[in-house]
Design a protein around this motif. Sequence first.
Motif, short mmCIF file in Angstrom:
data_model
loop_
_atom_site.label_atom_id
_atom_site.label_comp_id
_atom_site.label_asym_id
_atom_site.label_seq_id
_atom_site.Cartn_x
_atom_site.Cartn_y
_atom_site.Cartn_z
N ILE A 104 0.86 -1.18 0.00
CA ILE A 104 0.00 0.00 0.00
C ILE A 104 0.90 1.23 0.00
N ALA A 105 0.70 2.10 -0.99
CA ALA A 105 1.49 3.34 -1.03
C ALA A 105 0.93 4.33 -0.03
N VAL B 275 6.03 2.63 1.10
CA VAL B 275 5.14 1.52 0.75
C VAL B 275 5.09 0.56 1.94
N VAL B 276 3.90 0.31 2.47
CA VAL B 276 3.76 -0.59 3.61
C VAL B 276 2.85 -1.74 3.22
N GLN B 277 2.85 -2.80 4.01
CA GLN B 277 1.92 -3.90 3.79
C GLN B 277 0.60 -3.54 4.49
N GLY B 278 -0.50 -3.75 3.81
CA GLY B 278 -1.77 -3.44 4.43
C GLY B 278 -2.89 -4.14 3.68
#
Length: 351
Positions: free
Chosen positions: A179-180, A185-188
């Motif tokens: 997820i931007a 950018v993270v994991q979600g």
Amino acid sequence: PPLVFSGVQPTGNLHLGNYLGAIRRWVALQEANRCLFCVVDLHAITVWQEPDSLERSIREVAAAFIASGIDTTAHVLFNQSRVPEHAELAWIFNCVARLGWMERMTQFKEKAGRDRERASLGLFAYPSLMAADILAYRATMVPVGEDQKQHIELTRDIAAKFNHDYSLRVAALGLGRPIAMGEEVVQGYFPLAEPLIEGPATRVMSLKDGAKKMSKSDPSDLSRINLTDDPETIARKIRKAKTDPDALPTEIDGLKGRPEADNLVGIFAALADRSKAEVLAEYGGRPFSEFKPALADLAVEKLGPIAGEMRRIMADPAEIDRTLRDGAERAREIASATLSDVKRIVGLLNN
Ligand code: TYM
């Protein structure tokens, strides 16, 4: 591919602001994207609606979408309440969103007015349901008018808090995706939706007061052009629109401090698919007595066929209902998959 989601409330009096700020722009987005368009009937009942007029309004908004060029085969058109996942997800979001976030919503403050004690709880929670509309499909592109910007920012806040609160669980279940979030950018699980607020008519103003938004609820019908107005009514409303006494400026900068002139030029530009600068290049230096008839002709030329098409479509309500039912079935395939993920993520036994 990125998904487009947007909606209109069936509360009567669809007007030029709804058309130019939203519906007309959706038609263009259909070319390159997968789109879902929704008649948000559950949002409508946050304030009292006569049941008979609500039924009529739901069909009328659907007819307006179709008449404006929404392709109900290639894309999905449905009414919100037929996809129960919206209300279900909204409840979960009610438990993610904070009271303080809702209290800052300007639309709630405006609609509730001074007597907040008597506003419905639904009106307060309205933005949670809107977040559910968008995120049930994990849509990222949300084309709306300027007035909805704050709600879409809240949708982002809800998505970000959900991702954060449940990050470990999402990872454990392998349901994360990149997820931007700004640069990062993270994991979600939920993406952050982008409001698409573009063009010369993202905030169409009242024809009677350049400081007020054109709205369904303005008591003066002269303040707005309704999508169902006949040519004579459209021309009369434009003739009577408030203006200042000066001629149109030749440059965009000359519209500053002239909200009524700015509004009419913006409407012209949006209807003609041109920029305000291009409109002023043609009409700059000319008085309103010349500009208004040109605008009236253009409005009648562009809106007349839509009104006619709406009347034709409204003559067969059963066909509209079939289209909405079919759209809801297709929407539900996506939304129910999201809900089953969400229930697992939250820990609501659902096996
Ligand atoms: P609603 O029904 O008030 O308006 C529908 C769309 O029309 C736009 N709009 C305007 N644009 C320019 N000038 C104006 N004067 C004007 N008045 C209205 C609105 O910005 C909107 O795009 N909460 C939403 C409906 C909704 C929704 C959603 C939208 C529910 N769920 C999910 C997007 C995604 C509303 O009340 O719109």
